[in-house]
Design a protein around this motif. Structure first.
Motif, mmCIF file in Angstrom:
data_model
loop_
_atom_site.group_PDB
_atom_site.id
_atom_site.type_symbol
_atom_site.label_atom_id
_atom_site.label_comp_id
_atom_site.label_asym_id
_atom_site.label_seq_id
_atom_site.Cartn_x
_atom_site.Cartn_y
_atom_site.Cartn_z
ATOM 1 N N MET A 101 56.863 -34.780 -3.482
ATOM 2 C CA MET A 101 57.993 -34.021 -2.963
ATOM 3 C C MET A 101 59.288 -34.816 -3.060
ATOM 4 N N TRP A 102 59.271 -36.082 -2.666
ATOM 5 C CA TRP A 102 60.477 -36.911 -2.664
ATOM 6 C C TRP A 102 60.280 -38.065 -3.637
ATOM 7 N N ASP A 103 60.570 -37.839 -4.901
ATOM 8 C CA ASP A 103 60.393 -38.865 -5.923
ATOM 9 C C ASP A 103 61.765 -39.289 -6.446
ATOM 10 N N PHE A 104 62.199 -40.499 -6.043
ATOM 11 C CA PHE A 104 63.505 -40.998 -6.443
ATOM 12 C C PHE A 104 63.441 -41.851 -7.711
ATOM 13 N N ASN A 105 62.287 -41.959 -8.306
ATOM 14 C CA ASN A 105 62.132 -42.759 -9.521
ATOM 15 C C ASN A 105 62.893 -42.100 -10.667
ATOM 16 N N LEU A 106 63.845 -42.806 -11.244
ATOM 17 C CA LEU A 106 64.673 -42.237 -12.313
ATOM 18 C C LEU A 106 63.894 -41.994 -13.588
ATOM 19 N N LEU A 107 62.737 -42.620 -13.745
ATOM 20 C CA LEU A 107 61.948 -42.465 -14.962
ATOM 21 C C LEU A 107 60.828 -41.453 -14.801
ATOM 22 N N SER A 108 60.813 -40.716 -13.700
ATOM 23 C CA SER A 108 59.832 -39.654 -13.499
ATOM 24 C C SER A 108 60.288 -38.388 -14.213
ATOM 25 N N PRO A 109 59.351 -37.499 -14.587
ATOM 26 C CA PRO A 109 59.759 -36.207 -15.159
ATOM 27 C C PRO A 109 60.532 -35.397 -14.126
ATOM 28 N N GLY A 110 61.495 -34.604 -14.572
ATOM 29 C CA GLY A 110 62.422 -33.965 -13.634
ATOM 30 C C GLY A 110 62.615 -32.483 -13.842
ATOM 31 N N GLU A 111 61.554 -31.701 -13.805
ATOM 32 C CA GLU A 111 61.707 -30.245 -13.890
ATOM 33 C C GLU A 111 62.563 -29.751 -12.734
ATOM 34 N N THR A 112 63.530 -28.899 -13.032
ATOM 35 C CA THR A 112 64.428 -28.368 -12.014
ATOM 36 C C THR A 112 64.091 -26.915 -11.716
ATOM 37 N N LEU A 113 64.815 -26.358 -10.762
ATOM 38 C CA LEU A 113 64.549 -24.988 -10.329
ATOM 39 C C LEU A 113 64.810 -23.982 -11.445
ATOM 40 N N ALA A 114 65.883 -24.194 -12.218
ATOM 41 C CA ALA A 114 66.192 -23.268 -13.311
ATOM 42 C C ALA A 114 65.099 -23.277 -14.374
ATOM 43 N N VAL A 115 64.599 -24.454 -14.711
ATOM 44 C CA VAL A 115 63.515 -24.567 -15.691
ATOM 45 C C VAL A 115 62.231 -23.959 -15.126
ATOM 46 N N HIS A 116 61.958 -24.222 -13.857
ATOM 47 C CA HIS A 116 60.765 -23.658 -13.216
ATOM 48 C C HIS A 116 60.834 -22.133 -13.191
ATOM 49 N N LEU A 117 62.006 -21.593 -12.943
ATOM 50 C CA LEU A 117 62.184 -20.142 -12.952
ATOM 51 C C LEU A 117 61.863 -19.569 -14.326
ATOM 52 N N TRP A 118 62.364 -20.217 -15.378
ATOM 53 C CA TRP A 118 62.050 -19.759 -16.731
ATOM 54 C C TRP A 118 60.557 -19.843 -17.013
ATOM 55 N N TYR A 119 59.935 -20.947 -16.610
ATOM 56 C CA TYR A 119 58.512 -21.136 -16.881
ATOM 57 C C TYR A 119 57.655 -20.098 -16.146
ATOM 58 N N VAL A 120 57.955 -19.883 -14.874
ATOM 59 C CA VAL A 120 57.175 -18.933 -14.081
ATOM 60 C C VAL A 120 57.333 -17.517 -14.625
ATOM 61 N N GLN A 121 58.536 -17.189 -15.043
ATOM 62 C CA GLN A 121 58.804 -15.833 -15.529
ATOM 63 C C GLN A 121 58.169 -15.565 -16.888
ATOM 64 N N SER A 122 58.016 -16.596 -17.712
ATOM 65 C CA SER A 122 57.585 -16.360 -19.092
ATOM 66 C C SER A 122 56.225 -16.937 -19.439
ATOM 67 N N GLU A 123 55.825 -18.047 -18.791
ATOM 68 C CA GLU A 123 54.618 -18.743 -19.230
ATOM 69 C C GLU A 123 53.525 -18.838 -18.165
ATOM 70 N N ALA A 124 53.863 -18.742 -16.899
ATOM 71 C CA ALA A 124 52.881 -18.979 -15.834
ATOM 72 C C ALA A 124 51.801 -17.897 -15.830
ATOM 73 N N ILE A 125 50.595 -18.310 -15.390
ATOM 74 C CA ILE A 125 49.455 -17.378 -15.367
ATOM 75 C C ILE A 125 48.987 -17.090 -13.943
ATOM 76 N N VAL A 126 49.700 -17.593 -12.941
ATOM 77 C CA VAL A 126 49.318 -17.306 -11.557
ATOM 78 C C VAL A 126 49.592 -15.837 -11.247
ATOM 79 N N GLU A 127 48.829 -15.278 -10.311
ATOM 80 C CA GLU A 127 48.938 -13.856 -10.023
ATOM 81 C C GLU A 127 50.278 -13.476 -9.396
#
Length: 293
Positions: free
Chosen positions: A230-256
């Motif tokens: 939840m709280w990852d301040f590591n600058l070298l961690s992957p950084g998916e944001t809300l806008a990207v997550h919105l695109w992924y959920v709307q187009s690629e996600a398989i959850v019900e």
């Protein structure tokens, strides 16, 4: 004959003036209705289902009931880092262009380049960030890469808006400050910047809202995943944001419940952008109110 002609021209001018006034008011009302309709369409679907659990829970790949906690944190984190980089450089470049740069061909070419970069598609900056961080430095898709790439995206617009805001300050104010014995830097710091601050804040609001809702740059530089914390301040961690997550959920996600998650994520995205603009403008409203008193 001349009086009749003048009378006709006067009536025609009055008619044109009334028609133009009505037309501009109609366009303004139409734009407002369109904005309110868009806000209602997005918020009415997502707001009823929002909860604190949804805002803090980890996303789910297979099971229903996932949240947006890490991606929402990444959105603010990357936005904060990008503004730390872009505001000093962009505002400084705008002040230089308006106050210090000489009026010659080099300055005109530089100004044209800045204006051209402002209209470059965001995916180009994403490809630039991908080439720098993922290929040259080989650090992969990281929060650092996303933040720096967003700063690159925002710099031209912020520099141009700052330059125009500084140039809009009347020269009489500068001359009066010089007459009082101020240096150029003192004039800029105590006279020019306070008067241009409203325009500069408007530019910061624009780039902040654009950065928070940007997806192409983040997708290419920060990735399509999070570290799972939840709280990852590591600058070298992957950084998916809300806008990207919105695109992924709307187009690629398989959850019900992908559609419900997308609706709630869109509502949060719109609300945050509105709050960003409000928070930046509150100090200006307070300052203007004090000056009027």
């Amino acid at each position: 004959m001349n009086e009749m002609t003048r009378s006709r021209k006067m009536k025609r001018s009055i008619l044109y003036n009334k028609s133009a006034t009505f037309g501009f008011y109609a366009l303004g009302v139409l734009v407002l209705l369109l904005i309110f309709w868009l806000l209602y369409s997005i918020l009415s679907k997502g707001l009823p289902g929002l909860s604190l659990e949804f805002l803090t829970k980890l996303p789910e790949d297979m099971d229903i009931g996932g949240g947006i906690g890490p991606v929402l944190f990444n959105s603010f984190y990357i936005l904060f880092l990008s503004l730390i980089i872009s505001i000093p450089i962009g505002v400084g470049a705008g002040i230089y262009m308006a106050e210090y740069a000489p009026n010659n061909k080099f300055t005109e070419i530089l100004r044209i380049c800045v204006e051209s970069l402002s209209s470059v598609p965001s995916i180009v900056f994403g490809m630039l960030g991908l080439a720098i961080f993922a290929e040259y430095f080989q650090v992969g898709l990281t929060i650092l890469g996303g933040a720096v790439s967003l700063a690159f995206l925002n710099l031209p617009m912020l520099a141009r808006v700052t330059e125009e805001a500084v140039r809009s300050v009347p020269n009489d104010m500068r001359n009066a400050s010089y007459a009082l014995g101020m240096t150029k830097f003192q004039c800029i710091r105590t006279v020019v910047l306070p008067m241009a601050m409203q325009g500069i804040i408007t530019g910061i609001c624009l780039v902040a809202g654009r950065a928070f809702g940007e997806s192409a740059v983040i997708l290419l530089t920060a990735g399509l995943s999070t570290s799972g914390e939840m709280w990852d301040f590591n600058l070298l961690s992957p950084g998916e944001t809300l806008a990207v997550h919105l695109w992924y959920v709307q187009s690629e996600a398989i959850v019900e419940d992908a559609r419900q998650i997308a609706d709630k994520s869109a509502a949060v995205l719109v609300l945050v952008v509105l709050l960003i603009n409000l928070l930046f403008r509150i100090p200006l409203w307070i300052t203007n109110r004090k000056l009027k008193r």
